[in-house]
Design an enzyme around this catalytic site. Structure first.
Site, PDB file in Angstrom:
ATOM      1  CE1 TYR A 142      -3.551  -2.596   0.630  1.00 49.71           C
ATOM      2  CE2 TYR A 142      -4.630  -0.576   1.302  1.00 49.71           C
ATOM      3  CZ  TYR A 142      -4.706  -1.893   0.917  1.00 49.71           C
ATOM      4  OH  TYR A 142      -5.920  -2.506   0.824  1.00 49.71           O
ATOM      5  CE  LYS A 189       1.890 -17.634  -2.880  1.00 50.10           C
ATOM      6  NZ  LYS A 189       1.044 -18.841  -3.004  1.00 50.10           N
ATOM      7  CG  ASP A 221      -2.003 -20.078  -1.742  1.00 52.13           C
ATOM      8  OD1 ASP A 221      -1.494 -20.070  -0.603  1.00 52.13           O
ATOM      9  OD2 ASP A 221      -1.497 -20.680  -2.708  1.00 52.13           O
ATOM     10  CG  ASP A 245      -8.123  -4.653   1.783  1.00 51.72           C
ATOM     11  OD1 ASP A 245      -9.067  -4.225   2.468  1.00 51.72           O
ATOM     12  OD2 ASP A 245      -8.060  -4.523   0.544  1.00 51.72           O
ATOM     13  CG  ASP A 249     -13.753  -6.932   2.138  1.00 53.55           C
ATOM     14  OD1 ASP A 249     -13.453  -6.263   3.150  1.00 53.55           O
ATOM     15  OD2 ASP A 249     -14.229  -6.427   1.102  1.00 53.55           O
TER      16      ASP A 249
HETATM   17  C1  IPM Z   1     -10.326  -1.153   4.198  1.00 56.60           C
HETATM   18  C2  IPM Z   1     -10.569  -0.482   2.861  1.00 56.60           C
HETATM   19  C3  IPM Z   1      -9.393   0.406   2.552  1.00 56.60           C
HETATM   20  C4  IPM Z   1      -8.162  -0.484   2.442  1.00 56.60           C
HETATM   21  C5  IPM Z   1      -9.553   1.277   1.288  1.00 56.60           C
HETATM   22  C6  IPM Z   1     -10.800   2.115   1.353  1.00 56.60           C
HETATM   23  C7  IPM Z   1      -8.346   2.132   1.038  1.00 56.60           C
HETATM   24  O1  IPM Z   1     -10.794  -1.433   1.884  1.00 56.60           O
HETATM   25  O2  IPM Z   1     -10.179  -0.434   5.196  1.00 56.60           O
HETATM   26  O3  IPM Z   1     -10.305  -2.377   4.255  1.00 56.60           O
HETATM   27  O4  IPM Z   1      -7.893  -1.066   1.385  1.00 56.60           O
HETATM   28  O5  IPM Z   1      -7.460  -0.604   3.450  1.00 56.60           O
HETATM   29 MN    MN Z   2     -10.925  -3.475   2.607  1.00 52.37          MN
END
Ligand code: IPM
Ligand code: MN
Length: 372
Positions: A142, A189, A221, A245, A249
């Site tokens: 990042y 990884k 993975d 990240d 999710d």
């Molecule tokens: C998160 C979001 C952020 C990230 C974005 C909005 C930059 O997806 O906080 O998970 O990738 O960290």
């Molecule tokens: Mn995110």
């Protein structure tokens, strides 16, 4: 306790979910005689519109002076489809994380008993899942050097980590594991990436000073597969920025909705609390966004300042809304309740907690409450 809280509603559904969270914190003030001083500032696309930058100086200053930041959401579709855009809303959040040195992002993942049917995963697979992801937040791909050649035909993002960056979050993750089920899984990884091999080396060494914690390792993975195949095996997951990240999710599917997942971003001096969901622009202004992730982020804020009783009251009020089916449509199709109503209900339940005794938990399943 008097806490200065910077409110950064941001874009999309950010303002409407954050408004519910403020109601809940006001309820905490009322019940527990605490005092919170809220001050609001723009960030993200809305700040670009107003001030030309996603993180205006005054917003950053407010955050630095505050005890904690409550963040709504960031992002706007008009930037997503424009690869040429020079400024992007997301840069505001990334810059804020970097400026406040919020190196540890803590994301709890839990299967709520009343919501097991909401997940596309099998009930028996997710039942009892309770783990927490420690995602490194200010390093890695990042923030590494970004390059694009003049012709615009070749691009790269550098993934860099130092021993120091790895060890400061590793210590936090080991301490968390010590207070939980004493298992830490490093997700990396290391079969391909040099930076991952450094993570392994550093984390393994630190592990020696936490003998009560079992350390194991998973390639990312395989971890992505294990999280949906057998999520109960996890206690604390430690990982670098981008892997964290992605898998967080993925983990949200276990809870039944991404609208439930809260997070805390911690540094030495600062702390920021935000839902993990994005700005969900399709839902903006429709009173359908789930405010729970944001409200639970406020519970993490309270815990961070040692206000454990207050945090518990917030979590109990959230549980009550889930049990009674006072939830937004993402959790119950055709639910008549909107963002505001759910926020009001949770805030009210924080103040009016005696109500609890009226509930017959045996008969209360989502939407099948005997009282409502
Ligand atoms: C998160 C979001 C952020 C990230 C974005 C909005 C930059 O997806 O906080 O998970 O990738 O960290
Ligand atoms: Mn995110």
């Amino acid at each position: 306790m008097a806490l200065k809280i910077a409110l950064l509603p941001g874009d999309g559904i950010g303002p409407e979910v954050l408004a519910q969270t403020v109601k809940c914190l006001e309820a905490v003030e009322e019940r527990f005689n605490q005092h919170f001083l809220f001050k609001e500032a723009p960030v993200g696309a809305i700040a670009i519109d107003k001030k030309g930058v996603p993180l205006p100086n005054n917003t950053l200053k407010l955050c630095k002076e505050a005890d904690a930041v409550l963040f709504g959401a960031i992002g706007d579709p008009k930037y997503d489809n424009d690869p040429e855009a020079k400024v992007r809303p997301e840069q505001g959040l990334l810059q804020l994380r970097k400026e406040l040195e919020l190196f540890a992002n803590i994301r709890p993942v839990k299967a709520y008993p009343t919501l097991l049917d909401r997940s596309p995963l099998k009930k028996e697979v997710i039942q009892g899942t309770d783990f927490v992801i420690y995602r490194e937040l200010t390093g890695g791909i990042y923030f590494g050097e970004k390059k694009l050649n003049e012709e615009g035909t070749k691009a790269s993002d550098l993934c860099e980590y130092t021993e120091e960056e790895i060890s400061r979050i590793a210590h936090l993750a080991f301490k968390a594991a010590k207070g939980r089920n004493k298992k830490l899984t490093l997700v990396d990884k290391a079969n391909v990436l040099e930076s991952s091999r450094l993570w392994r080396k550093v984390v393994t060494k630190i592990g020696e000073s936490y003998p009560e914690v079992t350390l194991d390792y998973l390639f990312v993975d395989n971890a992505a597969m294990q999280i949906i195949l057998n999520p109960k095996q996890f206690d604390v997951i430690l990982t670098e920025n981008m892997f964290g990240d992605i898998i967080s999710d993925e983990g949200s599917v276990i809870g039944g909705s991404i609208g439930l997942l809260a997070s805390a971003s911690i540094g030495e001096e600062n702390a920021l609390f935000e839902p993990i969901h994005g700005s969900y622009p399709q839902a903006k202004g429709k009173d359908i966004a789930n405010p729970i992730a944001s409200i639970l982020s406020a519970a993490m804020l309270l815990e961070h300042f040692g206000l454990n009783e207050e945090a518990l009251a917030v979590k109990k009020a959230v549980d009550k809304s889930l049990k009674k089916g006072i939830v937004t449509p993402d959790l119950k199709k055709d639910s008549p309740y909107g963002t505001n109503h759910v926020g009001d209900f949770i805030a009210h339940s924080i103040v009016d907690f005696e109500d609890d005794t009226l509930m017959n938990d045996e008969n209360i399943d989502l939407g099948k409450s005997t009282i409502i």
